[in-house]
Design a protein around this motif. Sequence first.
Motif, short mmCIF file in Angstrom:
data_model
loop_
_atom_site.label_atom_id
_atom_site.label_comp_id
_atom_site.label_asym_id
_atom_site.label_seq_id
_atom_site.Cartn_x
_atom_site.Cartn_y
_atom_site.Cartn_z
N UNK A 193 0.85 -1.18 0.00
CA UNK A 193 0.00 0.00 0.00
C UNK A 193 0.89 1.23 0.00
N UNK A 194 0.58 2.27 -0.80
CA UNK A 194 1.40 3.47 -0.81
C UNK A 194 1.53 4.05 0.59
N UNK A 195 2.71 4.60 0.87
CA UNK A 195 2.91 5.22 2.18
C UNK A 195 3.77 4.38 3.10
N UNK A 196 4.13 3.17 2.71
CA UNK A 196 4.97 2.32 3.55
C UNK A 196 6.44 2.41 3.16
N UNK A 197 6.78 3.27 2.19
CA UNK A 197 8.16 3.34 1.76
C UNK A 197 8.59 2.08 1.04
N UNK A 198 7.69 1.47 0.29
CA UNK A 198 7.98 0.22 -0.41
C UNK A 198 8.33 0.51 -1.85
N UNK A 199 9.40 -0.10 -2.34
CA UNK A 199 9.76 0.02 -3.74
C UNK A 199 8.75 -0.76 -4.58
N UNK A 200 8.88 -0.62 -5.90
CA UNK A 200 8.04 -1.43 -6.78
C UNK A 200 8.34 -2.90 -6.55
N UNK A 201 7.31 -3.72 -6.74
CA UNK A 201 7.49 -5.17 -6.61
C UNK A 201 8.57 -5.63 -7.59
N UNK A 202 9.50 -6.43 -7.09
CA UNK A 202 10.55 -6.99 -7.93
C UNK A 202 10.37 -8.51 -7.99
N UNK A 203 10.88 -9.08 -9.05
CA UNK A 203 10.76 -10.52 -9.23
C UNK A 203 12.12 -11.09 -9.60
N UNK A 204 12.51 -12.15 -8.91
CA UNK A 204 13.79 -12.80 -9.19
C UNK A 204 13.60 -14.30 -9.24
N UNK B 132 19.29 -32.66 -8.60
CA UNK B 132 18.48 -32.01 -9.62
C UNK B 132 18.61 -30.50 -9.62
N UNK B 133 19.77 -29.97 -9.21
CA UNK B 133 19.92 -28.54 -9.15
C UNK B 133 19.85 -27.88 -10.54
N UNK B 134 20.06 -28.65 -11.60
CA UNK B 134 19.96 -28.08 -12.95
C UNK B 134 18.54 -27.66 -13.29
N UNK B 135 17.57 -28.29 -12.65
CA UNK B 135 16.19 -28.11 -13.08
C UNK B 135 15.36 -27.20 -12.18
N UNK B 136 15.90 -26.81 -11.02
CA UNK B 136 15.04 -26.23 -10.00
C UNK B 136 15.35 -24.75 -9.75
N UNK B 137 14.34 -23.96 -9.45
CA UNK B 137 14.57 -22.58 -9.07
C UNK B 137 13.41 -22.10 -8.20
N UNK B 138 13.62 -20.97 -7.55
CA UNK B 138 12.57 -20.33 -6.74
C UNK B 138 12.17 -19.03 -7.40
N UNK B 139 10.89 -18.89 -7.66
CA UNK B 139 10.31 -17.69 -8.26
C UNK B 139 9.87 -16.80 -7.09
N UNK B 140 10.59 -15.69 -6.87
CA UNK B 140 10.39 -14.86 -5.67
C UNK B 140 9.96 -13.45 -6.06
N UNK B 141 8.90 -12.96 -5.42
CA UNK B 141 8.54 -11.55 -5.54
C UNK B 141 8.81 -10.89 -4.19
#
Length: 316
Positions: free
Chosen positions: A17-28, A101-110
Amino acid sequence: MLLGQSILIAKDHFFPVPGYGMSEIQRRFLTCGDPSLQCDDGVIMVYGVKFSTIENMPSNESPKACSDTEAFNGVSKRCDGNERCEVETSGSVCDLCNPAYLTYIFLDVTYGCLESKKVTTCESAGVVHLECGDGVVFLQKALYGRTDSQTCSQGRPPSQLTNTKCSQEGTLALWSQRCDGKQTCEVNMRVNQISDPCPGIYKYLDVTYICLPATHDYTHKHPHLTHPSPLPLCKGVIKVFHANYGRRDDSTCSAGRHELSNQNCLQPKTLDVVKQWCEGKSQCTVGLDPVFGDPCQGTYKYLEVSYTCLGGSPTV
């Protein structure tokens, strides 16, 4: 056994919510080769995690994925409140780096970066207020003493500024207990002045905090937590920021009551208990449980919980 049970249904604050000093949502997309999150300004707040695999992976090599909830809880615990975090530390979140199986796996984080706020009050100044509007306060750092010769130095003789390695032990814990989870908190220097970490030195209080987009609810002996209208179940998972059974002000749950004088009534184990009830769930039940005991006899107490609903599956 729960007494005076209340249903706690978390509100969905997936997008800040605006006003919390939060940057835009990022995704990695975190992989074993690059498992880090970082905020150049502010601190990390994880909003969603999805455990994923690459497309067209051979079915006979399909890894056993953990749930999105488990992934979220793991990343959130390691990263929230830090400027930078490594998911690949001792152990790994959901076997992100399992050699099988580290070649196949990842975490989708916002995630977003929450702005840190800092207030400084000099020894003779008295009171300052931490303000978060509709959000809640969460302390990161607190110092009572002196770590430089410039802060709060005006008009002071050099002899009162010489010790720049002066700090009172337990200052962060003290003010976290008093302020975490509140929308506004009064910080009074007199609380710190009970003891003196460096006699003869002119001291100051530095407090660094963030404002979290969370809901703050209360329940006391008999009434149930109520909401103006029925709310849907949390689409993601509940995250509890703060909880206390006791009393921290003279206005909450005070109607018709006179046993309000002790406003520093704290039950330290409340947070751990409420997290066991609610963390990672889409709905939970909270109430006045005998496990809390009586942290301050003769004071009319209440259970307060600050929480939010974070998405288990990120969508941007």
